[in-house]
Design a protein around this motif. Structure first.
Motif, PDB file in Angstrom:
ATOM      1  N   ALA A 213       0.814  -1.220   0.000  1.00 55.47           N
ATOM      2  CA  ALA A 213       0.000   0.000   0.000  1.00 55.47           C
ATOM      3  C   ALA A 213       0.848   1.271   0.000  1.00 55.47           C
ATOM      4  O   ALA A 213       0.310   2.372  -0.066  1.00 55.47           O
ATOM      5  CB  ALA A 213      -0.926   0.000   1.218  1.00 55.47           C
ATOM      6  N   ASP A 214       2.158   1.129   0.070  1.00 62.07           N
ATOM      7  CA  ASP A 214       3.059   2.277   0.102  1.00 62.07           C
ATOM      8  C   ASP A 214       2.978   3.044  -1.220  1.00 62.07           C
ATOM      9  O   ASP A 214       3.220   2.483  -2.280  1.00 62.07           O
ATOM     10  CB  ASP A 214       4.494   1.792   0.339  1.00 62.07           C
ATOM     11  N   GLN A 215       2.648   4.340  -1.159  1.00 59.95           N
ATOM     12  CA  GLN A 215       2.534   5.148  -2.362  1.00 59.95           C
ATOM     13  C   GLN A 215       3.759   6.018  -2.609  1.00 59.95           C
ATOM     14  O   GLN A 215       3.772   6.832  -3.536  1.00 59.95           O
ATOM     15  CB  GLN A 215       1.278   6.022  -2.282  1.00 59.95           C
ATOM     16  N   VAL A 216       4.776   5.876  -1.776  1.00 58.68           N
ATOM     17  CA  VAL A 216       6.023   6.622  -1.968  1.00 58.68           C
ATOM     18  C   VAL A 216       7.106   5.707  -2.531  1.00 58.68           C
ATOM     19  O   VAL A 216       7.794   6.047  -3.498  1.00 58.68           O
ATOM     20  CB  VAL A 216       6.492   7.268  -0.643  1.00 58.68           C
ATOM     21  N   ILE A 217       7.264   4.541  -1.927  1.00 62.80           N
ATOM     22  CA  ILE A 217       8.227   3.539  -2.403  1.00 62.80           C
ATOM     23  C   ILE A 217       7.453   2.348  -2.962  1.00 62.80           C
ATOM     24  O   ILE A 217       6.705   1.683  -2.246  1.00 62.80           O
ATOM     25  CB  ILE A 217       9.149   3.064  -1.254  1.00 62.80           C
ATOM     26  N   ARG A 218       7.629   2.082  -4.238  1.00 65.80           N
ATOM     27  CA  ARG A 218       6.896   0.980  -4.872  1.00 65.80           C
ATOM     28  C   ARG A 218       7.386  -0.363  -4.340  1.00 65.80           C
ATOM     29  O   ARG A 218       8.606  -0.591  -4.238  1.00 65.80           O
ATOM     30  CB  ARG A 218       7.088   1.026  -6.387  1.00 65.80           C
ATOM     31  N   HIS A 219       6.454  -1.243  -4.041  1.00 67.88           N
ATOM     32  CA  HIS A 219       6.825  -2.547  -3.483  1.00 67.88           C
ATOM     33  C   HIS A 219       7.655  -3.358  -4.480  1.00 67.88           C
ATOM     34  O   HIS A 219       8.530  -4.126  -4.101  1.00 67.88           O
ATOM     35  CB  HIS A 219       5.579  -3.331  -3.041  1.00 67.88           C
ATOM     36  N   ARG A 220       7.408  -3.151  -5.762  1.00 67.01           N
ATOM     37  CA  ARG A 220       8.193  -3.911  -6.761  1.00 67.01           C
ATOM     38  C   ARG A 220       9.649  -3.458  -6.782  1.00 67.01           C
ATOM     39  O   ARG A 220      10.538  -4.255  -7.116  1.00 67.01           O
ATOM     40  CB  ARG A 220       7.559  -3.811  -8.146  1.00 67.01           C
ATOM     41  N   ASP A 221       9.925  -2.193  -6.434  1.00 64.48           N
ATOM     42  CA  ASP A 221      11.308  -1.744  -6.327  1.00 64.48           C
ATOM     43  C   ASP A 221      12.017  -2.466  -5.187  1.00 64.48           C
ATOM     44  O   ASP A 221      13.163  -2.905  -5.324  1.00 64.48           O
ATOM     45  CB  ASP A 221      11.376  -0.231  -6.075  1.00 64.48           C
ATOM     46  N   VAL A 222      11.331  -2.573  -4.058  1.00 68.17           N
ATOM     47  CA  VAL A 222      11.902  -3.263  -2.897  1.00 68.17           C
ATOM     48  C   VAL A 222      12.134  -4.728  -3.225  1.00 68.17           C
ATOM     49  O   VAL A 222      13.194  -5.296  -2.926  1.00 68.17           O
ATOM     50  CB  VAL A 222      10.975  -3.127  -1.663  1.00 68.17           C
ATOM     51  N   GLU A 223      11.158  -5.353  -3.854  1.00 63.79           N
ATOM     52  CA  GLU A 223      11.262  -6.778  -4.167  1.00 63.79           C
ATOM     53  C   GLU A 223      12.359  -7.050  -5.194  1.00 63.79           C
ATOM     54  O   GLU A 223      13.088  -8.043  -5.090  1.00 63.79           O
ATOM     55  CB  GLU A 223       9.903  -7.284  -4.659  1.00 63.79           C
ATOM     56  N   HIS A 224      12.496  -6.185  -6.175  1.00 67.95           N
ATOM     57  CA  HIS A 224      13.578  -6.342  -7.161  1.00 67.95           C
ATOM     58  C   HIS A 224      14.939  -6.190  -6.484  1.00 67.95           C
ATOM     59  O   HIS A 224      15.867  -6.957  -6.774  1.00 67.95           O
ATOM     60  CB  HIS A 224      13.434  -5.302  -8.272  1.00 67.95           C
ATOM     61  N   PHE A 225      15.048  -5.227  -5.576  1.00 65.64           N
ATOM     62  CA  PHE A 225      16.305  -5.007  -4.861  1.00 65.64           C
ATOM     63  C   PHE A 225      16.663  -6.238  -4.034  1.00 65.64           C
ATOM     64  O   PHE A 225      17.813  -6.694  -4.033  1.00 65.64           O
ATOM     65  CB  PHE A 225      16.169  -3.778  -3.959  1.00 65.64           C
TER      66      PHE A 225
END
Length: 286
Positions: A213-225
């Motif tokens: 639900a984070d609208q500042v940091i995309r969850h897919r960015d975190v998951e890719h990292f």
């Protein structure tokens, strides 16, 4: 002392609490790196998670201009800040204790990036024993809309609407040009925090706390990292809070959040036993 030049807070636990939790071993030193605009009264609530466990805590939040302006335009002001933060360990004579990071959003992760780089290359810090890092709502990459939301929230209601719109427009145009359009060229001069740590990560375990639900940091960015770090042999775990907003997981789920952080810290401390010590002190050289 060099550390006097930055505004930080350090808390030492009483001896009884440390002994009860760590039973004669050196208590961890937890370095908390706040999100952009974070007030210390908010960061102190997170440090209490660790103070109550008998840990030493050091709290620091980078200035807004450094996060939103200096880093966006490639000025590495945070590099000197990272050096001063690590020197605090020597100022308080806790450099032989296990070191643990708790990082918030891109504002904290930008500073963490330079700490990691120092630990890669600086002999002074080669003996530091970093055991792990909790990463809350980070890192993100190339999300102009999310960056604008973060800046708008940070500016607050005190700024007049016309000035707010001007600042946001200037920021959006500048970041879009430097960090999106021209980034294939500018990255050879100054990589962003996301790519820098992803390309040359540290070896200690990472535990990412994030939300879809984070609208500042995309969850897919975190998951890719996370996936990128796993491919390079870095131990990575995560917990998805699903519904909580950006850097609000503790506020929405205080008991679950506290449990996740303390469990991960205990796991990292357990890894110090035996041959795990030397492994955790090293960083990848890829």
């Amino acid at each position: 002392m060099a550390a006097d030049e930055i505004d930080y807070n350090v808390v030492f636990p009483d001896a009884g609490t440390s002994e009860r939790h760590w039973q004669g071993t050196k208590e961890p030193v937890v370095i908390l790196l706040g999100w952009a605009g974070c007030k210390d009264k908010h960061l102190s609530k997170y440090s209490s998670i660790y103070n109550e466990q008998g840990c030493v805590t050091i709290r620091y939040t980078a200035p807004l201009k450094t996060v939103f302006i200096s880093e966006s335009f490639g000025y590495k002001e945070l590099s000197s800040t990272a050096l001063k933060l690590l020197e605090i360990l020597y100022d308080y004579e806790v450099e032989n204790s296990p070191v643990f990071f708790h990082i918030f959003s891109n504002g904290g992760f930008m500073l963490y990036r330079y700490i990691v780089e120092l630990l890669h290359r600086d002999e002074q810090f080669s003996s530091l024993c970093v055991i792990g890092a909790v990463v809350d709502s980070a890192p993100g990459s190339g999300n102009i809309r999310g960056a604008l939301r973060a800046l708008a929230a940070t500016l607050g209601p005190k700024i007049s609407p016309p000035l707010r719109y001007i600042l946001l427009a200037l920021f959006a145009v500048s970041v879009f040009l430097l960090r999106v359009v021209l980034y294939p060229l500018t990255k050879f001069i100054h990589k962003n925090h996301y790519d820098a740590v992803q390309d040359r990560p540290p070896a200690w375990p990472h535990f990412h706390l994030y939300s879809r639900a984070d609208q500042v940091i995309r969850h897919r960015d975190v998951e890719h990292f996370m996936e990128s770090l796993r491919k390079k042999g870095v131990p990575v775990d995560c917990f998805d809070f699903v519904s909580s907003p950006h850097v609000s997981h503790f506020r929405e789920f205080p008991e679950q959040y506290t449990l996740q952080c303390r469990t991960f810290l205990a796991s990292c401390m357990k890894d110090l036993e035996g041959s795990g010590v030397k492994k955790r002190q090293q960083v990848h050289s890829q």
